[in-house]
Design a protein around this motif. Structure first.
Motif, PDB file in Angstrom:
ATOM      1  N   VAL A 164      49.113  36.146  30.331  1.00 28.81           N
ATOM      2  CA  VAL A 164      49.138  35.280  31.749  1.00 28.81           C
ATOM      3  C   VAL A 164      48.421  34.320  31.303  1.00 28.81           C
ATOM      4  O   VAL A 164      47.357  34.263  31.520  1.00 28.81           O
ATOM      5  N   GLN A 165      49.189  33.081  29.980  1.00 31.34           N
ATOM      6  CA  GLN A 165      47.793  31.611  29.589  1.00 31.34           C
ATOM      7  C   GLN A 165      47.230  31.697  30.432  1.00 31.34           C
ATOM      8  O   GLN A 165      47.881  30.996  31.486  1.00 31.34           O
ATOM      9  N   GLY A 166      45.862  31.298  31.161  1.00 29.88           N
ATOM     10  CA  GLY A 166      44.624  30.577  31.915  1.00 29.88           C
ATOM     11  C   GLY A 166      44.703  31.081  32.875  1.00 29.88           C
ATOM     12  O   GLY A 166      44.307  31.374  34.051  1.00 29.88           O
ATOM     13  N   ALA A 167      45.691  32.417  33.124  1.00 27.60           N
ATOM     14  CA  ALA A 167      44.877  33.691  34.022  1.00 27.60           C
ATOM     15  C   ALA A 167      43.656  34.310  34.879  1.00 27.60           C
ATOM     16  O   ALA A 167      43.276  34.090  33.101  1.00 27.60           O
ATOM     17  N   VAL A 168      43.539  34.045  35.075  1.00 26.59           N
ATOM     18  CA  VAL A 168      41.614  34.585  35.798  1.00 26.59           C
ATOM     19  C   VAL A 168      41.177  35.621  36.723  1.00 26.59           C
ATOM     20  O   VAL A 168      42.595  36.164  37.479  1.00 26.59           O
ATOM     21  N   ASP A 169      40.235  36.093  36.221  1.00 26.76           N
ATOM     22  CA  ASP A 169      39.874  37.926  36.824  1.00 26.76           C
ATOM     23  C   ASP A 169      39.075  37.714  38.349  1.00 26.76           C
ATOM     24  O   ASP A 169      39.704  38.142  39.483  1.00 26.76           O
ATOM     25  N   PHE A 170      38.413  35.450  38.683  1.00 23.41           N
ATOM     26  CA  PHE A 170      37.557  36.213  39.843  1.00 23.41           C
ATOM     27  C   PHE A 170      38.590  34.469  40.864  1.00 23.41           C
ATOM     28  O   PHE A 170      38.533  34.007  40.130  1.00 23.41           O
ATOM     29  N   ARG A 171      39.106  34.572  41.434  1.00 20.22           N
ATOM     30  CA  ARG A 171      40.453  33.816  42.420  1.00 20.22           C
ATOM     31  C   ARG A 171      38.845  32.778  42.517  1.00 20.22           C
ATOM     32  O   ARG A 171      38.502  32.963  42.889  1.00 20.22           O
ATOM     33  N   GLY A 172      39.879  31.578  42.205  1.00 23.36           N
ATOM     34  CA  GLY A 172      38.579  30.315  42.665  1.00 23.36           C
ATOM     35  C   GLY A 172      38.388  30.536  41.220  1.00 23.36           C
ATOM     36  O   GLY A 172      37.777  29.065  40.919  1.00 23.36           O
ATOM     37  N   THR A 185      33.462  28.831  36.456  1.00 21.82           N
ATOM     38  CA  THR A 185      34.142  29.182  35.253  1.00 21.82           C
ATOM     39  C   THR A 185      34.596  30.246  34.857  1.00 21.82           C
ATOM     40  O   THR A 185      32.919  30.419  34.383  1.00 21.82           O
ATOM     41  N   GLN A 186      35.378  30.952  34.595  1.00 24.95           N
ATOM     42  CA  GLN A 186      35.682  31.727  33.406  1.00 24.95           C
ATOM     43  C   GLN A 186      36.555  30.973  31.803  1.00 24.95           C
ATOM     44  O   GLN A 186      37.349  30.126  31.746  1.00 24.95           O
ATOM     45  N   MET A 187      35.574  32.286  30.920  1.00 28.47           N
ATOM     46  CA  MET A 187      36.183  31.292  29.947  1.00 28.47           C
ATOM     47  C   MET A 187      36.431  32.748  29.169  1.00 28.47           C
ATOM     48  O   MET A 187      37.027  32.613  27.075  1.00 28.47           O
ATOM     49  N   ILE A 188      36.558  34.172  29.088  1.00 28.16           N
ATOM     50  CA  ILE A 188      36.757  34.835  28.453  1.00 28.16           C
ATOM     51  C   ILE A 188      37.785  35.922  29.239  1.00 28.16           C
ATOM     52  O   ILE A 188      36.139  35.642  30.370  1.00 28.16           O
ATOM     53  N   ARG A 189      38.259  36.629  29.596  1.00 26.22           N
ATOM     54  CA  ARG A 189      38.841  36.963  30.491  1.00 26.22           C
ATOM     55  C   ARG A 189      38.680  39.291  29.997  1.00 26.22           C
ATOM     56  O   ARG A 189      37.491  39.169  29.336  1.00 26.22           O
TER      57      ARG A 189
END
Length: 221
Positions: free
Chosen positions: A53-61, A122-126
């Protein structure tokens, strides 16, 4: 903050599982490979990609801002590389400068996350991908890297908001991959074998940080 470009380039090799398919399968046939190994590897075949999923993050927020593709390696962790470590970094610069260099393909390094002084993440890599952050291939494959805005010689950069947000992030990572919450598995960049970095430095309060991580309900024992 990150590893030198030479180290990043050295990290771009076919994964251990892919070599298993190329070598073992050719020698003894795919029938002898375990079914779970094949399930992990099907998407590595030419023309096949594992759905994401494009732009999905692993940490909520967390806010998603993509790092350059040159600064990380596609993977399927923890299936192909087990995750059992969190590496703590300090940017030696501003948040904006860290984002900029992680988006620069010529930099050759990037971490999964950056925590700002105000606690913004900010998350920059899954997490499933291998970031070039530790300066050690094996540690890159087994860890999640977290950068923190600031300088190692300025304790005032390590704010209450930063400690609290980073502790929640690390606790979530530890819970997700059953990583023990201790100093053998949550380490500083300086503790990675072969590195020439000193972060997070003497002003990073490890006792406080570990206490905060353990207080998060999702943290593993």
């Amino acid at each position: 903050m990150g590893e030198k470009k030479a180290s990043a380039d050295g990290d771009r090799r076919i994964g251990r599982r892919a070599l298993l398919i190329g070598g073992t399968a050719a020698a003894v046939g795919s029938a002898v490979l375990a079914r779970d190994e094949l399930a992990r590897l099907w998407w590595r075949a030419p023309g096949v990609e594992k759905p994401r999923v494009q732009g999905a993050v692993d940490f909520r927020g967390a806010q998603w801002v993509a790092a350059s593709d040159a600064n990380w390696r596609r993977a399927d962790r923890p299936d192909d590389y087990g995750i059992d470590m969190v590496v703590i970094h300090v940017t030696q610069g501003s948040f904006a400068s860290a984002v900029k260099v992680f988006q620069d393909p010529g930099h050759g390094a990037a971490a999964h996350y950056i925590v700002r002084k105000d606690g913004h993440i900010t998350q920059m890599i899954r997490e499933l991908d291998v970031a070039y952050h530790a300066g050690n291939r094996a540690y890159n494959e087994r860890s999640v890297g977290i950068e923190h805005e600031g300088f190692v010689d300025r304790p005032e950069d390590f704010t209450d908001e930063m400690y609290a947000a980073s502790a929640r992030l690390t606790a979530g990572i530890c819970a997700r991959y059953a990583i023990p919450v201790d100093r053998e598995h949550i380490i500083g960049h300086v503790e990675v074998p072969g590195t020439d970095h000193t972060d997070p430095g003497e002003h990073w309060d490890w006792e406080r940080y570990m206490r905060l991580v353990r207080k998060v309900p999702s943290a593993s024992a």
